[in-house]
Write a protein that holds these residues in place. Sequence first.
Motif, PDB file in Angstrom:
ATOM      1  N   PRO A  36       0.838  -1.200   0.000  1.00 56.55           N
ATOM      2  CA  PRO A  36       0.000   0.000   0.000  1.00 56.55           C
ATOM      3  C   PRO A  36       0.877   1.256   0.000  1.00 56.55           C
ATOM      4  O   PRO A  36       1.911   1.312   0.663  1.00 56.55           O
ATOM      5  CB  PRO A  36      -0.795  -0.118   1.303  1.00 56.55           C
ATOM      6  CG  PRO A  36      -0.790  -1.581   1.607  1.00 56.55           C
ATOM      7  CD  PRO A  36       0.533  -2.087   1.115  1.00 56.55           C
ATOM      8  N   GLU A  37       0.445   2.234  -0.757  1.00 51.31           N
ATOM      9  CA  GLU A  37       1.232   3.464  -0.919  1.00 51.31           C
ATOM     10  C   GLU A  37       1.598   4.105   0.413  1.00 51.31           C
ATOM     11  O   GLU A  37       2.723   4.578   0.601  1.00 51.31           O
ATOM     12  CB  GLU A  37       0.474   4.465  -1.796  1.00 51.31           C
ATOM     13  CG  GLU A  37       1.344   5.611  -2.234  1.00 51.31           C
ATOM     14  CD  GLU A  37       0.680   6.450  -3.299  1.00 51.31           C
ATOM     15  OE1 GLU A  37       1.093   7.613  -3.426  1.00 51.31           O
ATOM     16  OE2 GLU A  37      -0.216   5.963  -4.004  1.00 51.31           O
ATOM     17  N   ASP A  38       0.674   4.084   1.369  1.00 50.41           N
ATOM     18  CA  ASP A  38       0.941   4.736   2.656  1.00 50.41           C
ATOM     19  C   ASP A  38       1.939   3.964   3.525  1.00 50.41           C
ATOM     20  O   ASP A  38       2.350   4.448   4.568  1.00 50.41           O
ATOM     21  CB  ASP A  38      -0.365   4.951   3.425  1.00 50.41           C
ATOM     22  CG  ASP A  38      -1.048   3.645   3.833  1.00 50.41           C
ATOM     23  OD1 ASP A  38      -0.834   2.608   3.162  1.00 50.41           O
ATOM     24  OD2 ASP A  38      -1.791   3.673   4.827  1.00 50.41           O
ATOM     25  N   GLN A  39       2.360   2.759   3.077  1.00 45.68           N
ATOM     26  CA  GLN A  39       3.316   1.971   3.861  1.00 45.68           C
ATOM     27  C   GLN A  39       4.659   1.788   3.155  1.00 45.68           C
ATOM     28  O   GLN A  39       5.544   1.124   3.669  1.00 45.68           O
ATOM     29  CB  GLN A  39       2.709   0.606   4.193  1.00 45.68           C
ATOM     30  CG  GLN A  39       1.502   0.737   5.109  1.00 45.68           C
ATOM     31  CD  GLN A  39       1.016  -0.612   5.574  1.00 45.68           C
ATOM     32  OE1 GLN A  39       1.793  -1.499   5.891  1.00 45.68           O
ATOM     33  NE2 GLN A  39      -0.303  -0.761   5.624  1.00 45.68           N
ATOM     34  N   ARG A  40       4.829   2.393   1.997  1.00 40.69           N
ATOM     35  CA  ARG A  40       6.041   2.177   1.207  1.00 40.69           C
ATOM     36  C   ARG A  40       7.302   2.703   1.868  1.00 40.69           C
ATOM     37  O   ARG A  40       8.369   2.149   1.673  1.00 40.69           O
ATOM     38  CB  ARG A  40       5.873   2.757  -0.188  1.00 40.69           C
ATOM     39  CG  ARG A  40       4.875   1.944  -0.981  1.00 40.69           C
ATOM     40  CD  ARG A  40       4.747   2.402  -2.392  1.00 40.69           C
ATOM     41  NE  ARG A  40       3.659   1.662  -3.028  1.00 40.69           N
ATOM     42  CZ  ARG A  40       3.114   2.008  -4.148  1.00 40.69           C
ATOM     43  NH1 ARG A  40       3.557   3.063  -4.794  1.00 40.69           N
ATOM     44  NH2 ARG A  40       2.135   1.293  -4.653  1.00 40.69           N
ATOM     45  N   GLU A  41       7.237   3.743   2.600  1.00 34.27           N
ATOM     46  CA  GLU A  41       8.424   4.224   3.327  1.00 34.27           C
ATOM     47  C   GLU A  41       8.599   3.451   4.629  1.00 34.27           C
ATOM     48  O   GLU A  41       9.709   3.143   5.030  1.00 34.27           O
ATOM     49  CB  GLU A  41       8.318   5.721   3.609  1.00 34.27           C
ATOM     50  CG  GLU A  41       8.611   6.592   2.399  1.00 34.27           C
ATOM     51  CD  GLU A  41      10.011   6.368   1.836  1.00 34.27           C
ATOM     52  OE1 GLU A  41      10.986   6.339   2.615  1.00 34.27           O
ATOM     53  OE2 GLU A  41      10.132   6.224   0.612  1.00 34.27           O
ATOM     54  N   LYS A  42       7.496   3.125   5.267  1.00 38.59           N
ATOM     55  CA  LYS A  42       7.514   2.433   6.559  1.00 38.59           C
ATOM     56  C   LYS A  42       8.259   1.105   6.498  1.00 38.59           C
ATOM     57  O   LYS A  42       8.998   0.756   7.414  1.00 38.59           O
ATOM     58  CB  LYS A  42       6.072   2.204   7.021  1.00 38.59           C
ATOM     59  CG  LYS A  42       5.929   1.390   8.281  1.00 38.59           C
ATOM     60  CD  LYS A  42       4.460   1.116   8.589  1.00 38.59           C
ATOM     61  CE  LYS A  42       4.339   0.126   9.727  1.00 38.59           C
ATOM     62  NZ  LYS A  42       2.958  -0.257   9.971  1.00 38.59           N
TER      63      LYS A  42
END
Length: 142
Positions: free
Chosen positions: A91-97
């Motif tokens: 998911p885009e909102d977890q790509r850095e995480k």
Amino acid sequence: PVDVVGVVERILQKRRPAIERHKLTVEGPARQATPQRVLADELLLEHALTSIITNAIEAMPSGGRLRIGLGATAARGRTRIEVADTGPGIPEDQREKIFEEFQQVEGSVAKAKGGTGLGLAIARRIVKFPRRWRCACCDGTV
């Protein structure tokens, strides 16, 4: 100089049992008459790619496809190494995480199998270390 295809071939050989267990199709970089070489620490490059490739293998459903490609930018003297898979994506909102220590995608296969959440974090640190490498995360699909 490090033979990138040789490094990838070694990793795929070591991961062969998991590849066969998951019934994956692997498209690896083709050997060329002139080996594609990069200036890098071979052990660090292998460690980073092992983490990335292992994550791709473990995230895919049975029968998935893993593609590893190489590309060169002659004008800038760089080699691009791409690892793509037919897994569920990130998911885009977890790509850095996922590149932070002890972080995993909620509901992921790695989390279900008890992964530590360190592989991609270590890979990113290795890739960023010499400042000539770059790591970009995509959606995990081909």
